[in-house]
Design an enzyme around this catalytic site. Sequence first.
Site, short mmCIF file in Angstrom:
data_model
loop_
_atom_site.label_atom_id
_atom_site.label_comp_id
_atom_site.label_asym_id
_atom_site.label_seq_id
_atom_site.Cartn_x
_atom_site.Cartn_y
_atom_site.Cartn_z
N ASP A 276 10.37 -10.22 -26.99
CA ASP A 276 11.40 -9.70 -26.09
C ASP A 276 10.82 -8.63 -25.17
O ASP A 276 11.51 -8.08 -24.31
CB ASP A 276 12.63 -9.20 -26.86
CG ASP A 276 12.30 -8.11 -27.87
OD1 ASP A 276 11.12 -7.73 -27.98
OD2 ASP A 276 13.24 -7.62 -28.53
N SER A 277 9.50 -8.36 -25.32
CA SER A 277 8.80 -7.52 -24.33
C SER A 277 8.82 -8.20 -22.97
O SER A 277 8.47 -7.57 -21.96
CB SER A 277 7.36 -7.26 -24.79
OG SER A 277 6.72 -8.47 -25.16
N ASP B 66 11.12 -14.12 -30.48
CA ASP B 66 11.96 -12.97 -30.85
C ASP B 66 13.44 -13.29 -30.70
O ASP B 66 13.86 -13.85 -29.68
CB ASP B 66 11.66 -11.79 -29.91
CG ASP B 66 10.67 -10.81 -30.52
OD1 ASP B 66 10.54 -10.77 -31.75
OD2 ASP B 66 10.03 -10.09 -29.73
N LYS C 242 11.47 -14.21 -34.94
CA LYS C 242 11.12 -12.88 -35.45
C LYS C 242 12.31 -11.96 -35.22
O LYS C 242 13.00 -12.06 -34.20
CB LYS C 242 9.88 -12.34 -34.73
CG LYS C 242 9.54 -10.88 -35.08
CD LYS C 242 8.15 -10.47 -34.64
CE LYS C 242 8.05 -10.02 -33.21
NZ LYS C 242 8.90 -8.86 -32.83
N GLU D 150 13.77 -7.71 -35.94
CA GLU D 150 13.39 -6.34 -36.28
C GLU D 150 14.29 -5.77 -37.37
O GLU D 150 15.52 -5.91 -37.31
CB GLU D 150 13.50 -5.45 -35.02
CG GLU D 150 12.53 -5.86 -33.92
CD GLU D 150 12.62 -4.96 -32.69
OE1 GLU D 150 13.35 -3.96 -32.72
OE2 GLU D 150 11.94 -5.29 -31.70
N GLU E 133 4.39 -2.38 -36.51
CA GLU E 133 4.09 -1.74 -35.22
C GLU E 133 3.98 -0.22 -35.35
O GLU E 133 4.88 0.44 -35.90
CB GLU E 133 5.18 -2.11 -34.21
CG GLU E 133 4.94 -1.53 -32.83
CD GLU E 133 5.76 -2.18 -31.73
OE1 GLU E 133 6.48 -3.18 -31.99
OE2 GLU E 133 5.70 -1.68 -30.58
O1 KIV Z 1 8.19 -8.21 -28.09
C1 KIV Z 1 7.01 -8.02 -28.39
O2 KIV Z 1 6.08 -8.18 -27.57
C2 KIV Z 1 6.70 -7.58 -29.74
C3 KIV Z 1 5.30 -7.11 -29.99
C4 KIV Z 1 5.16 -5.70 -29.54
C5 KIV Z 1 4.90 -7.27 -31.39
O3 KIV Z 1 7.53 -7.59 -30.58
#
Ligand code: KIV
Length: 278
Positions: free
Chosen positions: A57-58, A96, A126, A128, A195
């Site tokens: 989600d980056s 994510d 994934k 969090e 992280e």
């Molecule tokens: O969204 C992302 O890029 C991440 C990484 C920082 C692990 O979760």
Amino acid sequence: MVSKDLKPVSSTAKKITTHVLKAMKQHGEKISMLTAYDYSMAKILDKAGIDVILVGDSASNVMAGHETTLPITLDQMIYHAASVIRAIENCFVVVDLPFGTYQGNSKIALESSIRIMKEAGGHAIKMEGGREIKESVDRILSAGIPVMGHLGLTPQSIYKFGTYSVRAKETEEAQKLLEDARMLEDSGCFGIVLEKVPAALAKSVAESVEIPVIGIGAGPDVDGQVLVLHDMLGLNIDFSPRFLRRYNNLFEQILGSVEEYISDIKKRDFPSKEESYK
Ligand code: KIV
């Protein structure tokens, strides 16, 4: 350590799967993971032999220019993930679950995950958090969808923590993180992203669980490493934390190419006769 005489587990596997990732940990072969959000970049990563692509989600930051990861939607994540999936042949693709699509409601969490698997063709999701998302983790896993946890600095909670500083420096938070990692393993997660935590804590987490622990800003003693592609390629020059190693300066290189292109047009050098049709 991997013996020099033995072939790496990843090179003997046709495709990377959750089982291959676990075997890599057992054999001491480090796992390589990078983010990607589009077809062209994913094709390069897969050809290079990356083990795992994370459709992170980056994308909210590096693709869309938002300050945080919070605004990205499930539809947008599915668009990015489907583009990546069309490009790859061997690597494993984790997607994510974006903010607001799983917290506090396990039914919604399952529906979001099913959309990622069906509409994008993702291989795993994934999410969090630790104990607070256990119900959602269990429900998604019970539908046969592989889940990767994400502990330590969890950017979707930025407004709760207020900073992007190193997490779990104090004993109590470190203990909670260790317990959460064990809980995620017991629930059936196939791996954990860790992280921005002290390297010694990351080492004990990796030693305490049998599933792979992939670090970002978590030191060398974990089972693999992940970075955001735009950061490690030097495309995103506004972000330079201590843990980031830059492998290129694409911002400068692309800037130079575009300036040259503009100049060629202005001075009527492009297109040439050879670049034109008769
Ligand atoms: O969204 C992302 O890029 C991440 C990484 C920082 C692990 O979760």
